[in-house]
Design a protein around this motif. Structure first.
Motif: not given
Length: 330
Positions: A151-154, A184-188, A210-215, A217-227
């Motif tokens: 979350d911090v890296v993102r 997930i709460v970023p204190l910008l 907060q939802f970077g993981g969904d990005e 998954v979508e880019a991998k066409g549902g075939a993977g996640s943020a590994t």
């Protein structure tokens, strides 16, 4: 001499994480464990010209015990991804059971090791780990960490994109709460050095963190996640923990901890009403030395996000604790 162990080393996060640890000059021994393919992963990594000795174990022949014996730090990315037709509750039960069994192994074979949990849902798996360790009378809150570094890296990366900075590492962005969605709460407002985010982009930036993981998954066409990004973030945190054992000082990392067991954590607990929460933590030679409380300086808008976070996080924590209690009755 530092023995690092990866539990779940043959998976999508485990393999790149193991590669990064093998390449670290801070690791002298790398022990890998998984239910499949671990000897092959170990053999592959062993050909890399760095000092760390690599061994790989399967469940047979006391593999978990052999992997964990004399461990200094244990990183746990073990678990399965959600499959078609599988409900979130189905996924939780499987991964919760995996983590529970691995933590039992740690309690029996290396109870003083630093434990870094990546396995999702972190908001629940860390409380599960705490309960198992407590039942085994070896729970040390200063040595149990939920890895929220991604979350911090993102946050660093996405803030840099908006302000036009080519090197995200120049920024420190506190991210508090949990490790999923709205928890997930970023204190910008507390970004260092300070940045100015255009008002029309703040809401979108928060949602993306907060939802970077969904990005992914979508880019991998549902075939993977943020590994790969998770492996990088997990390694970064693991390296920080190893550095403090080598005497390095001044390292602060946001992480999901049991608040009451860490100096400064009680202040955060009074504000949140929760036993577990991710805050920036100063690391010391024995683990979590002091929790910092950035919540009081949060803006009104950020405090609203924290209130939403607390509701979801409270349910996640309770689910983990209840899982262990229910398992004990079986």
């Amino acid at each position: 001499m530092v023995k690092a162990v990866v539990l779940g080393a043959a998976g999508g996060i485990g393999q790149p994480l193991s590669l990064l640890l093998k390449n670290s000059p801070l690791v002298s021994e790398l022990s890998l464990y998984d239910v499949v393919n671990t000897p092959g992963v170990a053999a592959d990594l062993s050909h890399i010209a760095t000092p760390a000795k690599v061994t790989g174990y399967l469940p047979a022949d006391d593999g978990l015990k052999k992997a964990l014996t004399d461990a200094d730090i244990v990183v746990i990315p073990a678990g399965i991804p959600r499959k078609p037709g599988m409900t979130r509750d189905d996924l939780f039960k499987i991964n919760a059971g995996i983590v529970k069994g691995l933590i039992q192994g740690i309690a029996e074979n290396c109870p003083r090791a630093f434990i870094l949990i990546i396995s999702n849902p972190v908001n629940s798996t860390v409380p599960i780990a705490a309960e198992v360790l407590r039942k085994n009378k070896c729970f040390d809150p200063t040595r149990l960490f939920g890895v929220t570094s991604l979350d911090v890296v993102r946050a660093q990366t996405f803030v840099s994109e908006i302000v036009g900075e080519s090197d995200p590492r120049k920024f420190t962005v506190p991210v508090v709460g949990g490790h999923s969605g709205e928890t997930i709460v970023p204190l910008l407002s507390q970004t260092q050095p300070p940045v100015t985010i255009p008002s029309d982009k703040i809401r979108g930036l928060i949602k993306r963190i907060q939802f970077g993981g969904d990005e992914v998954v979508e880019a991998k066409g549902g075939a993977g996640s943020a590994t790969l990004s998770m492996a990088f973030a997990g390694f970064r945190f693991a390296e920080s923990v190893i550095k403090i054992t080598k005497g390095e000082k001044g390292i602060v990392e946001p992480t999901f901890i049991y608040l009451a067991g860490v100096e400064g954590g009680e202040d955060v607990r009074k504000v949140t009403g929760l036993d577990f929460f991710a805050v920036p933590v100063e690391l010391g030679p024995n683990g979590a030395a002091k929790a910092r409380n950035p919540l009081e300086k949060a803006t009104a808008e950020e405090k609203e996000l924290i209130n939403v976070c607390k509701t979801g996080l409270s349910q996640n924590i309770a689910k983990g604790v209840e899982f262990v209690a229910a398992s004990a009755k079986l």
